[in-house]
Structure formats: C-alpha cells, structure tokens
Design a protein around this motif. Structure first.
Motif, PDB file in Angstrom:
ATOM      1  N   ALA A   1       0.857  -1.193   0.000  1.00  0.00           N
ATOM      2  CA  ALA A   1       0.000   0.000   0.000  1.00  0.00           C
ATOM      3  C   ALA A   1       0.892   1.243   0.000  1.00  0.00           C
ATOM      4  O   ALA A   1       1.326   1.703   1.057  1.00  0.00           O
ATOM      5  N   PRO A   2       1.232   1.769  -1.186  1.00  0.00           N
ATOM      6  CA  PRO A   2       2.136   2.923  -1.277  1.00  0.00           C
ATOM      7  C   PRO A   2       1.657   4.093  -0.431  1.00  0.00           C
ATOM      8  O   PRO A   2       0.452   4.385  -0.367  1.00  0.00           O
ATOM      9  N   SER A   3       2.600   4.748   0.237  1.00  0.00           N
ATOM     10  CA  SER A   3       2.234   5.875   1.097  1.00  0.00           C
ATOM     11  C   SER A   3       3.295   6.959   0.998  1.00  0.00           C
ATOM     12  O   SER A   3       4.462   6.687   0.728  1.00  0.00           O
ATOM     13  N   THR A   4       2.868   8.176   1.224  1.00  0.00           N
ATOM     14  CA  THR A   4       3.797   9.287   1.272  1.00  0.00           C
ATOM     15  C   THR A   4       3.310  10.301   2.291  1.00  0.00           C
ATOM     16  O   THR A   4       2.216  10.172   2.850  1.00  0.00           O
ATOM     17  N   GLY A   5       4.143  11.296   2.563  1.00  0.00           N
ATOM     18  CA  GLY A   5       3.781  12.340   3.512  1.00  0.00           C
ATOM     19  C   GLY A   5       3.348  13.605   2.802  1.00  0.00           C
ATOM     20  O   GLY A   5       3.210  13.638   1.574  1.00  0.00           O
ATOM     21  N   ASN A   6       3.144  14.652   3.568  1.00  0.00           N
ATOM     22  CA  ASN A   6       2.658  15.919   3.021  1.00  0.00           C
ATOM     23  C   ASN A   6       3.231  17.066   3.842  1.00  0.00           C
ATOM     24  O   ASN A   6       3.230  17.019   5.070  1.00  0.00           O
ATOM     25  N   VAL A   7       3.710  18.088   3.151  1.00  0.00           N
ATOM     26  CA  VAL A   7       4.292  19.242   3.852  1.00  0.00           C
ATOM     27  C   VAL A   7       3.576  20.510   3.414  1.00  0.00           C
ATOM     28  O   VAL A   7       3.894  21.098   2.383  1.00  0.00           O
ATOM     29  N   GLY A   8       2.578  20.908   4.180  1.00  0.00           N
ATOM     30  CA  GLY A   8       1.883  22.152   3.867  1.00  0.00           C
ATOM     31  C   GLY A   8       0.740  21.944   2.901  1.00  0.00           C
ATOM     32  O   GLY A   8       0.043  20.946   2.921  1.00  0.00           O
ATOM     33  N   GLY A   9       0.557  22.923   2.013  1.00  0.00           N
ATOM     34  CA  GLY A   9      -0.525  22.835   1.040  1.00  0.00           C
ATOM     35  C   GLY A   9      -1.430  24.056   1.100  1.00  0.00           C
ATOM     36  O   GLY A   9      -1.616  24.740   0.108  1.00  0.00           O
ATOM     37  N   GLY A  10      -1.948  24.337   2.273  1.00  0.00           N
ATOM     38  CA  GLY A  10      -2.742  25.544   2.422  1.00  0.00           C
ATOM     39  C   GLY A  10      -4.218  25.364   2.131  1.00  0.00           C
ATOM     40  O   GLY A  10      -4.629  24.491   1.375  1.00  0.00           O
ATOM     41  N   THR A  11      -5.027  26.207   2.753  1.00  0.00           N
ATOM     42  CA  THR A  11      -6.481  26.139   2.638  1.00  0.00           C
ATOM     43  C   THR A  11      -7.081  27.537   2.544  1.00  0.00           C
ATOM     44  O   THR A  11      -6.478  28.521   2.979  1.00  0.00           O
ATOM     45  N   TRP A  12      -8.271  27.600   1.973  1.00  0.00           N
ATOM     46  CA  TRP A  12      -9.043  28.844   1.892  1.00  0.00           C
ATOM     47  C   TRP A  12     -10.322  28.685   2.711  1.00  0.00           C
ATOM     48  O   TRP A  12     -11.016  27.676   2.601  1.00  0.00           O
ATOM     49  N   LEU A  13     -10.614  29.688   3.531  1.00  0.00           N
ATOM     50  CA  LEU A  13     -11.820  29.665   4.357  1.00  0.00           C
ATOM     51  C   LEU A  13     -12.695  30.870   4.035  1.00  0.00           C
ATOM     52  O   LEU A  13     -12.189  31.955   3.713  1.00  0.00           O
ATOM     53  N   LEU A  14     -14.000  30.679   4.138  1.00  0.00           N
ATOM     54  CA  LEU A  14     -14.975  31.755   3.959  1.00  0.00           C
ATOM     55  C   LEU A  14     -15.639  32.021   5.297  1.00  0.00           C
ATOM     56  O   LEU A  14     -16.055  31.097   5.984  1.00  0.00           O
ATOM     57  N   SER A  15     -15.725  33.264   5.683  1.00  0.00           N
ATOM     58  CA  SER A  15     -16.239  33.624   7.002  1.00  0.00           C
ATOM     59  C   SER A  15     -17.756  33.558   7.072  1.00  0.00           C
ATOM     60  O   SER A  15     -18.455  34.046   6.180  1.00  0.00           O
ATOM     61  N   GLN A  16     -18.266  32.974   8.158  1.00  0.00           N
ATOM     62  CA  GLN A  16     -19.704  32.986   8.420  1.00  0.00           C
ATOM     63  C   GLN A  16     -20.224  34.407   8.610  1.00  0.00           C
ATOM     64  O   GLN A  16     -21.418  34.673   8.446  1.00  0.00           O
ATOM     65  N   HIS A  17     -19.338  35.315   8.961  1.00  0.00           N
ATOM     66  CA  HIS A  17     -19.753  36.688   9.259  1.00  0.00           C
ATOM     67  C   HIS A  17     -19.782  37.581   8.024  1.00  0.00           C
ATOM     68  O   HIS A  17     -20.131  38.765   8.124  1.00  0.00           O
ATOM     69  N   SER A  18     -19.400  37.044   6.879  1.00  0.00           N
ATOM     70  CA  SER A  18     -19.326  37.849   5.662  1.00  0.00           C
ATOM     71  C   SER A  18     -20.671  38.481   5.317  1.00  0.00           C
ATOM     72  O   SER A  18     -21.719  37.829   5.389  1.00  0.00           O
ATOM     73  N   THR A  19     -20.623  39.736   4.933  1.00  0.00           N
ATOM     74  CA  THR A  19     -21.829  40.421   4.441  1.00  0.00           C
ATOM     75  C   THR A  19     -21.796  40.510   2.911  1.00  0.00           C
ATOM     76  O   THR A  19     -22.546  41.274   2.310  1.00  0.00           O
ATOM     77  N   HIS A  20     -20.889  39.693   2.313  1.00  0.00           N
ATOM     78  CA  HIS A  20     -20.764  39.649   0.855  1.00  0.00           C
ATOM     79  C   HIS A  20     -20.611  38.191   0.417  1.00  0.00           C
ATOM     80  O   HIS A  20     -19.662  37.833  -0.274  1.00  0.00           O
ATOM     81  N   ILE A  21     -21.565  37.349   0.846  1.00  0.00           N
ATOM     82  CA  ILE A  21     -21.446  35.909   0.641  1.00  0.00           C
ATOM     83  C   ILE A  21     -21.300  35.547  -0.839  1.00  0.00           C
ATOM     84  O   ILE A  21     -20.453  34.726  -1.200  1.00  0.00           O
ATOM     85  N   LYS A  22     -22.090  36.150  -1.703  1.00  0.00           N
ATOM     86  CA  LYS A  22     -22.033  35.794  -3.120  1.00  0.00           C
ATOM     87  C   LYS A  22     -20.656  36.117  -3.704  1.00  0.00           C
ATOM     88  O   LYS A  22     -20.036  35.284  -4.371  1.00  0.00           O
ATOM     89  N   ALA A  23     -20.172  37.322  -3.440  1.00  0.00           N
ATOM     90  CA  ALA A  23     -18.862  37.717  -3.957  1.00  0.00           C
ATOM     91  C   ALA A  23     -17.751  36.863  -3.352  1.00  0.00           C
ATOM     92  O   ALA A  23     -16.796  36.473  -4.030  1.00  0.00           O
ATOM     93  N   ALA A  24     -17.871  36.564  -2.060  1.00  0.00           N
ATOM     94  CA  ALA A  24     -16.858  35.751  -1.380  1.00  0.00           C
ATOM     95  C   ALA A  24     -16.820  34.334  -1.949  1.00  0.00           C
ATOM     96  O   ALA A  24     -15.743  33.761  -2.165  1.00  0.00           O
ATOM     97  N   THR A  25     -18.004  33.768  -2.219  1.00  0.00           N
ATOM     98  CA  THR A  25     -18.077  32.423  -2.790  1.00  0.00           C
ATOM     99  C   THR A  25     -17.504  32.395  -4.199  1.00  0.00           C
ATOM    100  O   THR A  25     -16.788  31.453  -4.570  1.00  0.00           O
TER     101      THR A  25
END
Length: 454
Positions: free
Chosen positions: A323-347
């Motif tokens: 079962a081949p396996s490897t690791g991962n270093v970083g990558g990064g993510t994007w989050l959208l705030s529940q508090h946004s008052t510009h949901i359509k533009a943010a999405t």
C-alpha cells in the motif's frame, strides 16, 4: 500586515480597515475561543447551512500571504467590477496562530472578520468551526460537482462531521527529487525501496563524500520521512481525539535509517533553507525526498539549480509494503467567514481561486488540489523545459498521502523544532529522541483539549 490598494477611489475604506487590523495586532487575546454577543446581529437568515448576516454592497476583504498575493491581484484584474481589499499577513506560517488569535479578537469585538482568508496550515478547521468563523461550503455554497473534482482526500483536512469548512489550495505530497545527470554520472539508479535508499546513501558516503541523499534539518522533517513510513505519531481519531505512538516499528525503522545516513553525512541536518545549506550543500544534492513544491520553490527558486537536472520519482516504500504511502508538507487552505456580508462575492472568489485555470492551472507555484487544474499545471510544468523528465510522479503521489497522519490544532512542526531538532544538533540520534517526541506531542495535544491515547 499590509494592505494592497487596487484603486484610489477605495483608499478611504481600505485605510479604515488597515487601521483596525493594525490596532488589533497589539491586542493581547485570551487563548480560549470566546463567543461574541456582537456576532449575533439581528436580521440573520438561515441559508446554506448557517445563519448569514444581512448582505450589503461594499468591498470584499481577502487575507492572503505573500505567495498568494498574485492570485488575489489576478482575480481583481479579471474582475474589475468587484470591489476588493487585499490584506497581506503571514498566512499562519510555521503555526503562528495569527489567524486564530485575530478571530478571537473579532469575536470579542463583533467586527473585523475578513470575508475570505488563505492559510498555509491545514489544521484551521480544528478551531475555526468551534469559533463560529468558517462557513460550511457543501450545504449550498459550493456545488457537489465542484467538490468531487478535488483530488481524493484533498479536503479531508477541511471536513468536520461530514461538513466541508474550507477548500484545499494545493497539495504538498512528498516525492523523491533527484539530480538526473549526476545520478547517471555516478552510475546509480533511482531507489524504489527505503532499503535501497539507505544502501545508496551508504555508497554515496564512501564513493562520493560530501554529496547528499536527503536533509533532516527542517521542522517539517517528520512530515517527509516519518509520515511516509506510516509512523502513528499524529493520528487524529476525532474532533478532539488523537492517538500518539512514536515508538512503533514504522517509526523506529525510519529513525534508524535517518540516523545511519546522518552519521555518515550523506544526510544533512542543516535545513534546506538555511544559509549554510545554500552556501555549502545546495550543489551537492543527489537525492532529496521532499514535497511537490520543492521543484519550483527550492531547486529552481532558492538553489538556482540549472535546467534539465532535476527530476522526480515516487518516494521509496518499505520492501513488501503493498500500500504505497507518502507524507505531506503544507498545502494551504481557503476559508470563507460565516460573518461575511458579501457571501455571493466571497463564494465567487473562493471558487475561482481554488479551481480556475487562470491561476491554479497556469500561475500557481504548487500542485493544485483541484484535479482538472492540476492536469493543466502539470502540462505547463512539463513544457517549461526546466525539469529533466516529466512530473508524473507528483500526480501518482497526490492520492497516496497516508491518512493515518492528521491535522490537529497543535503544530507538529513546532513540536519537532522544540523537542527533536535541538537533540539532533547536540549529536543525539533520532531513535533515542522518539520517546521525548511522544511526550511532547501528548502535552501539546492535551493543552489544546485533546483526549490522547497511546
């Protein structure tokens, strides 16, 4: 923190935001996430799986690190009608927890949240959901058809109890980078097993002293070697549960391999971004296990290795492991705030920045998590003329990251840097430091409220 101002007519609003953000930098914030009465504004509407704030016109505030600044600027260039305030911050680099600290402050004051934010860390969902910051994305905001096109397992770090709270920017799967003409000159072949890798390291130490088959000097070292070895040091088993075992055979045999190569000096402990490595060892790299971004960011960008030398192969596997396996270093993510008052533009921004070929396929520095963009990116990399062979190994590795190593709230890189790295510098073996590493992980995890099993 700095703010990019796309146009003069929005300078006043941008300046106000900048002043608020900079003022917040000086605030001392409790480390316990606190609910904010101000965040529960009247007039919210339940939609897309969460209570949305009243929507209004105005600039979309996006936080990015220096590397993702180009993505935000490109979006602004291609969408001139969108009002965009781009704020530069550290991206939570090296587990700084800057974003979490700021969100705690914004929750207390009831204002200041960015609409969309990039993080270089993959563990933000571990706190951002409980803090009421991250918006659910698979309840109506992002189509299931779009989510299905991300690489297998890419958004697992964003998923809590079946709900997706962020989107992966890029993958940082580890492969075996190597200098193709140098390997040929020395008469060696690319190792396919860790046993072959160790044997080659021992040959290099005797036959070509000074040349390297790897480096163990960075805080992300365990994510390259021990993760790939299926060492159960960081198995997140629930939202607040982790299993820690650093002394299993999977851990000790990799530690012994590294100790052997460190002792004979075919594996460095300088750290690939250190001045010492860049000055004295960068041109001595024969092999280098490392993440997908090593190709552009390290070899081409930092080491200035000439074209047609660097190639990538699958990372070695233990002999007999099917079962081949490897690791991962970083990558990064994007989050959208529940508090946004510009949901359509943010999405719209969130979907574009993670899936559109204009950035991910053609401009992104790392291997995109969105599979169609990744194919475009690979085609461009292979046509660039820089690499000595195609980068198909990166595509294969993208689905082989071992899922037994999770993304908890605590930073494994910080733990390794505080516990193992100093011992290595003093001449201690990694194998001898495994129990201390375990004790440190347990303490960090418990401090963050995790139930730990060993």
């Amino acid at each position: 923190m700095s703010v990019y101002k796309p146009s003069a007519d929005r300078e006043t609003g941008t300046s106000r935001r900048r002043a608020a953000l900079l003022a917040g930098c000086a605030a001392t914030v409790l480390l316990t996430v606190t609910a904010c009465a101000g965040g529960a504004a009247a007039g919210k509407t339940n939609k897309d799986g969460f209570a949305q704030a009243p929507q209004k016109d105005g600039a979309l505030t996006v936080w990015v690190d220096a590397t993702r600044m180009d993505a935000a600027k490109l979006y602004q260039q291609q969408h001139p009608d969108v009002k965009l305030d781009i704020v530069s911050y550290d991206g939570d680099a090296n587990g700084s927890n800057y974003l979490q600290t700021k969100v705690q402050l914004f929750n207390r004051t009831g204002k200041g949240w960015p609409d969309v934010v990039f993080s270089s860390q993959n563990n933000e969902a571990s706190w951002a959901v409980d803090a009421g910051f991250a918006a659910p994305l698979n309840k109506g905001l992002i189509p299931e058809s779009t989510l299905a096109d991300f690489a297998t397992g890419a958004n697992d770090v964003c998923t809590v109890n079946g709900t997706v709270y962020c989107l992966r920017n890029d993958l940082s799967q580890a492969v075996l980078w190597y200098n193709a003409p140098l390997l040929k000159k020395f008469g060696y072949t690319v190792p396919t097993t860790w046993e072959e890798y160790q044997t080659l390291g021992e040959k290099v130490a005797k036959e070509h002293p000074g040349y390297l088959v790897g480096d163990a000097g960075d805080s992300f070292t365990p994510e390259i070697y021990l993760w790939a070895s299926k060492c159960g040091a960081n198995h997140i088993t629930g939202p607040k549960a982790v299993s820690v075992n650093t002394t299993s055979e999977a851990c000790t045999k990799m530690a012994k391999l590294m100790d052997t190569l460190i002792k004979n000096k075919s594996m460095s402990i300088s750290g690939v971004f250190s001045t010492d490595f860049g000055k004295n060892q960068a041109d001595k790299v024969l092999l280098m296990p490392g993440p997908a971004w090593y190709g552009g960011a390290l070899f081409e960008g930092t080491f200035k290795t000439p074209a047609q030398q660097i190639a990538a192969a699958p990372i070695p596997q233990w002999q007999g492991d099917t079962a081949p396996s490897t690791g991962n270093v970083g990558g990064g993510t994007w989050l959208l705030s529940q508090h946004s008052t510009h949901i359509k533009a943010a999405t719209d921004f969130l979907k574009w920045v993670t899936t559109d070929n204009a950035y991910q396929g053609e401009k992104a520095p790392g291997f995109p998590a969105y599979a169609p963009a990744a194919q475009t990116w690979l085609t461009g990399q292979n046509a660039s003329g820089y690499y000595a062979s195609d980068l198909s190994a990166l595509k294969a590795a993208s689905s082989q990251v071992w899922n037994g190593w999770g993304s908890g709230q605590f930073s494994q890189e910080a733990i390794w840097a505080a516990t193992v790295k100093p011992g290595m510098t003093q001449g201690k073996t990694i194998e001898s430091l495994l129990p201390a590493w375990q004790d440190s992980i347990v303490k960090y995890a418990q401090a963050d409220g995790y139930k730990v099993s060993q």
